[in-house]
Design a protein around this motif. Structure first.
Motif: not given
Length: 371
Positions: A309-316, A332-338, A344-356
């Protein structure tokens, strides 16, 4: 604001203490005097053993001569004691305010790292000091975030400008080179700069909460976002599954649509190379509504997810060379939510991927008629 000088609070408290003590002493002496006047006779009989005739002498007048000087001495003592004791007590009582004032002066110089940390048990001064420390901590974090954001934004905006300058310099030095390739590259760079600028403006609008709240059905917003991005999902071989109930909330329909679009867009882009899936669900609760966007993809670590959620962060691990974006999607999602008093909650899925998960306050019953 210019103000005329006045008495210090410590002096005011001292005079108040001394005045109250003088008033209490005066009332006590008056009560004693009334008691003496009531029970001491005006004259008394004195019987002489050597004489049969008794003598008569005044009593109250003698009492007044004896009582008045001593009462004045007591009041004078109470005045001095009240002033000295009140000054000392006021100083001890106002000592926490002095520490708070010192911290305020330090903060006005730009140093936000200072904390009061007032010791002792909880009382009004401790609550004020703790609230001030909390405010300083939040302000320090906000200023640090704004400085980091400004530095990142300057760097991101400088990149397309530098590329444009390089392309123009190359074109100037190579007159025989065709203009079609230059125009195409300049168009791509300019488009990226425009996208970045619009994202920054949207982020600023969300941070400032410069929107009017209106009834919004989050489930309809989710449907509109998925329909808009369906061609992109089909192009990348991603299946979108939507489900949910009516979820009324209060907010900006345009900002909530941008928030949902960003989430679904990220879920499509950062998915499996083929046969990926995105689940978009909405649910309503007594006091909140929830939007969940979940996708398949590479396995993510909690440490990486915490920085997305940090601005300009692009994980490789989440970037694709064909669509890098501007790095502001989840910010932007975090700012709109606030801005909508949500979470806003971000959780990695055990099988891979992301749950927002986005949780927003539910609309009151009298405002659930969504346009």
């Amino acid at each position: 604001m210019d103000r005329s000088p006045g008495l210090s609070v410590r002096l005011k408290l001292t005079l108040s203490y001394a005045g109250f003590l003088m008033l209490a002493g005066a009332l006590l002496l008056a009560a004693v005097w009334v008691f003496l006047l009531r029970y001491v006779p005006d004259r008394a009989m004195l019987v002489n053993a050597d004489s049969v005739t008794p003598g008569v002498f005044p009593v109250r007048s003698n009492l007044l001569h004896v009582f008045a000087p001593r009462a004045a001495a007591v009041l004078a003592f109470l005045l001095v004691f009240g002033l000295v004791g009140g000054w000392i007590l006021a100083g001890r009582m106002l000592a926490p305010l002095a520490r708070i004032s010192d911290a305020t002066r330090i903060a006005t110089t730009g140093s936000l790292a200072h904390r009061i940390r007032l010791p002792g048990r909880k009382d009004e001064f401790r609550e004020l000091a703790d609230a001030f420390d909390t405010m300083l901590a939040r302000l320090e974090a906000h200023v640090a975030e704004q400085q980091r954001f400004a530095a990142n934004a300057s760097h991101e905006l400088r990149t397309p400008l530098a590329i444009t300058q390089t392309l123009l310099d190359v074109a100037r030095n190579d007159q025989d080179r065709g203009n079609d390739e230059l125009v195409d590259r300049l168009h791509a760079v300019n488009t990226r700069a425009i996208d970045l600028t619009e994202a920054l403006l949207l982020l600023s609008r969300a941070d400032q909460r410069s929107f009017a709240g209106e009834p919004v059905d989050l489930s309809l917003i989710a449907e509109e976002a998925t329909e808009t991005l369906l061609p992109l999902a089909e192009e990348r071989d991603v299946t979108i599954e939507t489900s949910g109930d009516r979820t009324p909330t209060i907010g900006s329909a345009a900002l909530l649509l941008q928030m949902t679009t960003n989430l679904v867009h990220n879920a499509i882009l950062h998915n499996l190379p083929e046969q990926g899936t995105v689940w978009v669900t909405t649910s309503a609760h007594p006091e909140s509504v929830v939007l969940t966007v979940e996708n398949t993809g590479d396995k993510l670590t909690p440490q990486l997810v915490a920085t997305l959620v940090e601005p300009f962060h692009r994980g490789t691990q989440r970037i694709r060379t064909d669509h890098a974006g501007v790095g502001l999607g989840l910010a932007i999602v975090r700012s709109i939510t606030q801005a909508h008093d949500g979470a806003l909650t971000l959780t990695p899925r055990a099988a891979g991927g992301l749950c927002v998960t986005v949780q927003l306050p539910a609309a009151p019953p009298d405002a659930r008629t969504c346009p």
